[in-house]
Design an enzyme around this catalytic site. Structure first.
Site, PDB file in Angstrom:
ATOM      1  N   TYR A 143      41.526 -22.232 123.546  1.00 58.44           N
ATOM      2  CA  TYR A 143      40.995 -22.279 124.913  1.00 58.44           C
ATOM      3  C   TYR A 143      42.156 -22.086 125.870  1.00 58.44           C
ATOM      4  CZ  TYR A 143      38.755 -24.261 129.095  1.00 58.44           C
ATOM      5  OH  TYR A 143      38.249 -24.474 130.355  1.00 58.44           O
ATOM      6  N   ASP A 238      50.465 -20.433 125.136  1.00 52.87           N
ATOM      7  CA  ASP A 238      49.800 -21.329 126.083  1.00 52.87           C
ATOM      8  C   ASP A 238      50.163 -22.751 125.656  1.00 52.87           C
ATOM      9  OD1 ASP A 238      48.128 -23.053 127.368  1.00 52.87           O
ATOM     10  OD2 ASP A 238      46.303 -21.871 127.072  1.00 52.87           O
ATOM     11  N   LYS A 266      49.439 -29.791 132.771  1.00 55.33           N
ATOM     12  CA  LYS A 266      49.313 -31.199 132.346  1.00 55.33           C
ATOM     13  C   LYS A 266      50.584 -32.020 132.579  1.00 55.33           C
ATOM     14  CE  LYS A 266      45.568 -30.068 129.192  1.00 55.33           C
ATOM     15  NZ  LYS A 266      44.297 -30.598 129.662  1.00 55.33           N
TER      16      LYS A 266
END
Ligand code: HOZ
Length: 426
Positions: A143, A238, A266
């Site tokens: 994702y 990623d 994050k």
């Protein structure tokens, strides 16, 4: 009798689709009512009904030093008195960029954005602009946020809700996305052989966390690096989830595989809305205002977000932090495996550093197809037994759980106690 969370969910549903601002939070996959949260401290979160939970979601990764760490809060309080946003450069942005460049092996230059989704979208645009090619390769179950061309066979909430290929993504966008199985280098080689000169980038989570945690095979990561080097394809890691999480330098430093570009988010925002993408100077210099690839953002490099990120990184940079994370995580997972072995429950736990997923699966989980074989009904029952025992886990079989520096030995032991009971009751 309704509790406050139940009442709030009903109220929220009137104004917000599904009552939540991000799908997994609705608990659709596991059923039941998501606790509405009022506050958090250290390893704990508190809900409107006065319950305290040991938190293994940690805002889905950012809270690696624990909630409301005094150093972060103090710095934010100081920053608050100076101004919220200027839309102009600040000195703190240079400091955060310097720390990122020094920590992450592949990053020579970095640009701040506001979310992981923005980071991956921008990184792919830059890779396309740099190579003059359109196609990208991604991996099933990985994702990369909800950008159109990346929302194909996507993990996380999309898999949780059974919509990995979202409606609303035009075929023309999806056509440029080639989706392959994770950990399968031969499949990548075949795809590259037939279309090498059309492929701009290969994007992956080097440690996938969005189909649950999957362990990458080292030959797979090394093979991708070699292949990209030979063909001029831009390799994008990623590391929104794994960056500053599985190691100070991210998964790339752990596995010794250096991509051309890296996406972050994050942890580098310490709980504020932040993302970043960076990489080789030669590629990054194609970004506006230096080059022809456009990308911008009113709140990019926001002073509060940068402050929270900087302080979080300063805490993480202290000696022994990653060893502590590793020790707590290893303990929890090792003991959980022992508990599972004592029962008839079939589980496999995948862990990299302080990221882990307990799969209700009878075979090893190595990619999307094997993850999908998990028993999601058993997971839901387990999830609710844990929640009842005041342990707050990610509400989906296809997500990672996060351990922070604030998780104490007592927290871990209480978690194991509740887990032991849950396994018995399943
Ligand atoms: N997509 C996130 C987990 N991989 C969930 C974000 C959220 O709900 O806050």
């Amino acid at each position: 009798m309704s509790n406050k969370s139940e009442l709030l969910l009903e109220k929220a549903k009137k104004y917000i689709p599904g009552g939540v601002n991000s799908p997994v939070r609705a608990f659709k996959a596991v059923g039941g009512i998501p606790p509405f949260i009022t506050s958090a401290l250290g390893s704990k979160i508190y809900d409107v009904d006065g319950k305290e939970y040991i938190d293994y979601v940690g805002s889905w990764g950012p809270m690696i030093v624990g909630h409301r760490h005094p150093q972060v809060i103090e710095a934010l309080q100081k920053a608050l008195t100076k101004g919220l946003s200027y839309g102009a450069p600040t000195e703190a942005e240079i400091e955060l960029a310097r720390m990122i460049v020094e920590a992450v092996p592949s990053i020579e230059m970095v640009r701040m954005v506001n979310s992981g989704t923005e980071a991956t979208m921008s990184a792919v645009r830059l890779a396309r602009g740099y190579t003059g090619r359109d196609k990208i390769i991604k991996f099933s179950g990985c994702y990369h946020g909800h950008g159109d061309f990346l929302l194909v066979k996507a993990g996380s909430g999309a898999t949780t809700l059974g919509i990995p290929d979202s409606k609303g993504v035009p075929d023309d966008f999806a056509r440029n996305t080639i989706t392959l199985p994770f950990n399968n280098l031969d499949a990548v080689k075949r795809a590259v052989k037939s279309e090498a000169l059309k492929i701009a980038a290969i994007i992956l989570e080097p440690v996938p966390g969005n189909m649950g945690v999957i362990l990458p095979q080292e030959e797979f990561l090394c093979g991708l690096q070699e292949l990209c080097h030979e063909t001029g394809i831009v390799l994008i890691f990623d590391e929104v989830m794994s960056g500053f999480r599985v190691a100070w330098g991210g998964a790339q430093s752990l596995y010794g595989v250096i991509p051309d570009m890296t996406c972050l988010g994050k942890v580098i925002g310490g709980g504020m809305p932040v993302g970043a993408f960076g990489g080789k100077k030669e590629i990054m210099e194609n970004l506006a205002p230096l080059g022809p690839v456009y990308q911008a953002g009113t709140l990019s490099g926001n002073p509060l977000a940068v402050t929270a990120g900087l302080e979080t990184l300063k805490i993480l940079a202290q000696p022994g932090t990653y060893a502590t994370l590793e020790k707590s995580s290893e303990y929890l997972v090792k003991e959980a495996k022992k508990l599972a072995q004592k029962t008839s429950v079939k589980t496999h736990i995948n862990r990299v550093g302080s990221l882990f997923t307990l799969f209700f699966a009878s075979q090893e989980v190595i990619d999307y197809d094997t993850a999908l074989k998990s028993d999601t009904v058993a997971f839901s029952r387990y999830f609710h037994l844990m929640l009842k025992g005041e342990i707050y886990l990610a509400p989906s079989q296809f997500e990672a759980n996060f351990i922070s520096l604030a998780h104490s030995q007592e927290d871990l032991d209480k978690t194991l106690e509740v887990m032991a009971k849950a396994f018995k009751e399943l």
